[in-house]
Design an enzyme around this catalytic site. Structure first.
Site, PDB file in Angstrom:
ATOM      1  N   GLU A  17       0.991  -1.188   0.084  1.00  0.00           N
ATOM      2  CA  GLU A  17       0.120   0.014  -0.042  1.00  0.00           C
ATOM      3  C   GLU A  17       0.856   1.278  -0.096  1.00  0.00           C
ATOM      4  OE1 GLU A  17      -2.904   0.962  -0.379  1.00  0.00           O
ATOM      5  OE2 GLU A  17      -4.453  -0.818   0.094  1.00  0.00           O
ATOM      6  N   ASN A 158     -10.298   4.882   1.537  1.00  0.00           N
ATOM      7  CA  ASN A 158      -9.374   4.591   0.487  1.00  0.00           C
ATOM      8  C   ASN A 158      -9.688   5.585  -0.573  1.00  0.00           C
ATOM      9  OD1 ASN A 158      -7.371   2.731   0.457  1.00  0.00           O
ATOM     10  ND2 ASN A 158      -9.034   1.156   0.724  1.00  0.00           N
ATOM     11  N   ASP A 207      -9.909   0.556  -4.204  1.00  0.00           N
ATOM     12  CA  ASP A 207      -8.669   0.699  -3.153  1.00  0.00           C
ATOM     13  C   ASP A 207      -8.187   2.026  -3.392  1.00  0.00           C
ATOM     14  OD1 ASP A 207      -6.474   0.292  -1.427  1.00  0.00           O
ATOM     15  OD2 ASP A 207      -6.959  -1.886  -1.645  1.00  0.00           O
TER      16      ASP A 207
END
Length: 297
Positions: A17, A158, A207
């Site tokens: 991430e 997100n 995401d």
């Protein structure tokens, strides 16, 4: 169109991430939430360096001072100097942690850091726990450390991006399969006028995202094996198929900001390179990374 997608770092992240491009270093930083790691990929040498932290690392931001980063851990923010590995508390601590944790975060054009929270689904040993809707909050942390709550009732926070003209803020809730648009005031660092922007896409869940210089949002689709490139009017412009299922976040890098770096999360045994860092060349450049302001230099 067909794009060449290259695995540039097969690091085996459980949940890669937080990709951030440092132009000053010609390097990419990103995290592995579930292994409590930060990686740095040097574009020239292709070498990867990794640092270990004591809890999940969820987001990274450049600051006004090169070499000094703001790091979002699961429970708090810290300052970090990678060259010496010096670490200091920033001062922000997430209320309710560790029942909840921070997730995606990014600096805005005005120098604030925006970060969302969610029910903590990372167990103390890094294994995955359960998620639940409604426990997340969107925070704005100003350079002086003051904190404002802008949105509550979130599932998994997100996607935090600002349009090239600094008039629109994009933000997503993975569990709701929604990306929202807001009016953004770059003087006050404030948002208003929430509206649905991209909803109901049936390939995975939204995401992290990046935005290019034409205002198109590149949204990584967790479980969808793709990236959705979304036009400023909310219409789907392109779907980029990826080699693995769980696509987590992306950012533009390289000297011309035309290399899209993409992080991924682990998959099943058939996906041997799941959790790798990928890269592809694109036609439209991205935007330089925003920087978090430092009230006391």
């Amino acid at each position: 169109m067909a794009r060449e997608i290259v695995c540039v770092a097969p690091v085996g992240d459980r949940c890669g991430e937080g990709a951030v491009w440092s132009a000053a270093e010609a390097a990419l930083y990103w995290t592995d939430i579930n292994r409590f790691l930060v990686h740095r990929y040097d574009e020239a040498t292709r070498a990867v360096r990794t640092w270990l932290f004591d809890e999940p690392v969820v987001a990274i931001s450049l600051t006004e001072i090169d070499g000094r980063l703001l790091v979002a851990l699961g429970s708090k923010l810290i300052w970090w100097w990678p060259e010496t590995d010096r670490r200091e508390d920033h001062g922000f601590v997430l209320p309710g942690a560790p029942r909840v944790r921070l997730n995606d975060g990014r600096a805005d054009p005005a120098g604030n850091f925006w970060v969302g929270s969610m029910k903590n689904n990372v167990l103390p040993d890094g294994q995955l726990g359960d998620v639940a809707p409604g426990e997340g909050i969107l925070f704005r942390i100003a350079p002086d450390g003051s904190v404002t709550e802008w949105r509550a009732g979130l599932g998994i926070s997100n996607t935090l991006c600002w349009s090239p003209d600094r008039r629109t803020f994009y933000f997503g809730d993975t569990l709701a399969n929604e990306i929202y648009a807001f009016d953004y005031d770059d003087v006050e660092g404030a948002i208003s006028g929430e509206r649905n922007f991209f909803t109901g896409f049936d390939r995975g869940s939204p995401d992290g995202s990046a935005i290019d210089s034409e205002g198109f949002l590149w949204n990584c689709r967790y479980g969808g094996r793709c990236i959705a490139r979304i036009a400023p009017d909310g219409n789907l412009a392109e779907v980029i198929d990826m080699p693995v299922s769980n696509i987590t976040t992306c950012t533009f890098g390289g000297a011309d900001l035309k290399t899209l770096y993409v992080t991924t999360a682990g998959g099943g045994p058939a996906e041997r390179l799941a959790g790798s860092l990928y890269a592809m060349r694109v036609e439209v450049a991205g935007l330089p990374e925003n920087r978090y302001g430092i009230a006391t230099k």
